[in-house]
Design an enzyme around this catalytic site. Structure first.
Site, mmCIF file in Angstrom:
data_model
loop_
_atom_site.group_PDB
_atom_site.id
_atom_site.type_symbol
_atom_site.label_atom_id
_atom_site.label_comp_id
_atom_site.label_asym_id
_atom_site.label_seq_id
_atom_site.Cartn_x
_atom_site.Cartn_y
_atom_site.Cartn_z
ATOM 1 N N GLY A 62 57.435 -13.774 88.621
ATOM 2 C CA GLY A 62 58.096 -14.092 87.360
ATOM 3 C C GLY A 62 58.900 -15.372 87.409
ATOM 4 O O GLY A 62 59.242 -15.938 86.377
ATOM 5 N N GLY A 63 59.242 -15.818 88.617
ATOM 6 C CA GLY A 63 59.959 -17.074 88.750
ATOM 7 C C GLY A 63 61.387 -17.027 88.251
ATOM 8 O O GLY A 63 61.956 -15.966 88.005
ATOM 9 N N THR A 64 61.969 -18.200 88.088
ATOM 10 C CA THR A 64 63.362 -18.323 87.669
ATOM 11 C C THR A 64 63.606 -17.666 86.320
ATOM 12 O O THR A 64 64.585 -16.943 86.130
ATOM 13 C CB THR A 64 63.762 -19.806 87.610
ATOM 14 N N CYS A 65 62.712 -17.894 85.363
ATOM 15 C CA CYS A 65 62.932 -17.410 83.998
ATOM 16 C C CYS A 65 63.156 -15.908 83.964
ATOM 17 O O CYS A 65 64.120 -15.422 83.368
ATOM 18 C CB CYS A 65 61.752 -17.785 83.117
ATOM 19 N N HIS B 260 64.793 -19.207 50.298
ATOM 20 C CA HIS B 260 66.252 -19.080 50.158
ATOM 21 C C HIS B 260 66.618 -17.604 50.262
ATOM 22 O O HIS B 260 65.936 -16.757 49.717
ATOM 23 C CB HIS B 260 66.695 -19.621 48.802
ATOM 24 N N GLU C 278 53.113 -15.304 96.626
ATOM 25 C CA GLU C 278 54.509 -15.309 96.174
ATOM 26 C C GLU C 278 55.399 -14.860 97.319
ATOM 27 O O GLU C 278 55.202 -13.785 97.885
ATOM 28 C CB GLU C 278 54.688 -14.389 94.973
#
Length: 460
Positions: free
Chosen positions: A39-42, A441, A34
């Site tokens: 964790g990347g973009t998210c 409901h 890395e």
């Protein structure tokens, strides 16, 4: 220095760490490489921090509406951007730290910090270290792309990454691009108190959606005071920090939108241009997306591509599913495929737009005998009780097979309710599975059976 691993995962986004964990548990020696933040973009600049900001914006919006519910708030609502930023950053950083701890505790997995470049199909270099391996899994993600507009080289602007670090309230935010990123940030900052204008080159917002969906989104945004400039051609930028302008030179009359900040929300591109893919012989398309087959395999044996960089889906959930597909085929003897995936996504404005499967236009284009059911959210008891009745539900059915082809829910909790339809579509069950179900409901999902009971041939 040289190291050898059984497998190398390049990128620690949504697919990479999960695959590394599975490979390590299977006894393989794995390296995860890395170059920036795990964790990347998210985790860092996408889903998690932006939805945290959306939550703050929603609270501000509802606080202004408190008197509608018989609650007096005692004065004007003030949004403190610094505190919003601190909350957002805290959530994002905790998420990233959790991924880092997870990686550190994985058996047989080593995290290597740095930028990986191919030297051959089975050799990569990270700084002074040469890494040899039999298998490479690319999970390198994407980044914002800014068109070569005149003035873009001298006029300050922000992308989604810069917006995450903004710690001041724009007086007037001008957004170029009317798709998901632009609309989410636009509504968010309008609710924070900024003036917001959105400039979009298409004649309508969200042109891939059915026209009534686009029109309803326009109505939602305009009701909140967002100014829209559609059909804007020949865009250029002008001005200086604090006094910027977006111009549409080809429009008659020419459009000029002035503000204090510009957000460029004009698309994304894959992070594949600095990987040395040519040395590995890995093929890409003209946009830089890595070409893969139905199981995420590239044209080079022993190299896979997952997530945003393969062009098969630009979402966290599709990236994670890419991992599941690769792991299933490699480790579980389960032949899962990308083509088994049903298109599903959401636009997280408020109320959200959730979409699964085909639009009406796409279903007609593909030759289906189309039946459509539509019901307004104003018919949903839960929406009425909460005072949030904007939007509608729309379902699309094949009249020959009685199978669900797609659906759109633009309305409160639609991003959750739509999964009941998505599951039926994956089960390949007839739509009457839903009409015969007894839903709880009062909920949003209870109107789905009614909506499917109202099918008719679309007019026009």
């Amino acid at each position: 220095m040289s190291q050898r691993f059984d497998a190398v995962v390049v990128g620690a986004g949504q697919a990479g760490p999960s695959l590394a964990a599975r490979l390590g548990e299977a006894g393989r020696k794995v390296a995860v490489i890395e170059r920036h933040l795990v964790g990347g973009t998210c985790v860092n600049t996408g889903c998690i921090p932006t939805k945290a900001m959306v939550a703050s914006a929603y609270v501000a919006h509802m606080a202004r509406r408190a008197s509608d519910y018989g609650v007096e708030n005692g004065g004007d609502i003030k949004v403190e951007v610094e505190r919003v930023w601190q909350r957002t950053r805290g959530i994002s950083e905790r998420s990233r730290q959790n991924v880092e701890k997870w990686l550190a505790g994985m058996p047989n997995v080593t995290l290597i910090r740095g930028h990986a470049v191919f030297e051959s199909p089975k050799t990569l270099r990270v700084g002074d270290t040469q890494i040899e391996t039999d298998q490479v899994f690319l999970d390198v993600g994407g980044r914002a792309v800014v068109p070569d507009f005149p003035g873009a080289d001298r006029v300050p602007y922000l992308t989604n990454v810069g917006m995450m670090d903004l710690r001041e309230m724009p007086r007037h935010l001008v957004i170029v691009g009317g798709s998901y990123i632009g609309l989410e940030f636009g509504q968010m900052f309008r609710r924070f108190g900024a003036e917001v204008s959105i400039v979009e080159r298409s004649e309508r917002l969200l042109p891939r959606e059915d026209p009534e969906v686009s029109a309803a989104v326009v109505d939602i945004l305009q009701r909140e005071g967002i100014t829209l400039h559609l059909g804007a051609e020949c865009i250029e930028l002008d001005g200086k920090a604090g006094d910027v302008a977006v111009l549409a030179r080809c429009d008659q009359p020419r459009k000029e939108v002035r503000g204090t900040h510009i957000l460029m929300a004009t698309g994304r591109r894959p992070n594949t241009d600095s990987l040395g893919l040519q040395k590995a012989g890995v093929a890409t398309d003209k946009h830089g997306y890595i070409l893969v087959d139905d199981q995420c395999r590239t044209n080079v044996e022993g190299i896979w591509a997952m997530g945003d960089c393969n062009g098969k889906g630009a979402f966290t959930h599709t990236s994670y599913n890419d991992y599941e597909i690769v792991a299933a085929n490699l480790l579980d003897n389960e032949p899962r495929r990308i083509s088994d995936r049903i298109n599903a996504y959401a636009l997280f404005i408020d109320p959200p737009l959730a979409r699964v499967g085909l639009t009406e236009h796409e279903a007609l284009r593909d030759g289906h005998k189309v039946l459509v059911g539509v019901r307004p959210m104003a018919r949903v008891g839960r929406a009425i009780e909460r005072g949030e009745t904007q939007g509608f539900m729309k379902v699309i059915v094949d009249g020959d097979t009685n199978k669900l082809l797609g659906a759109a829910i633009l309305g409160i909790s639609g991003d959750e309710a739509i999964h009941s339809l998505l599951d039926v579509m994956y089960a390949k069950a007839p739509y009457r599975t839903v009409t015969h179900a007894v839903h709880i409901h009062p909920t949003i999902a209870e109107l789905l059976p009614t909506t499917l009971q109202s099918l008719s041939v679309p007019s026009g």
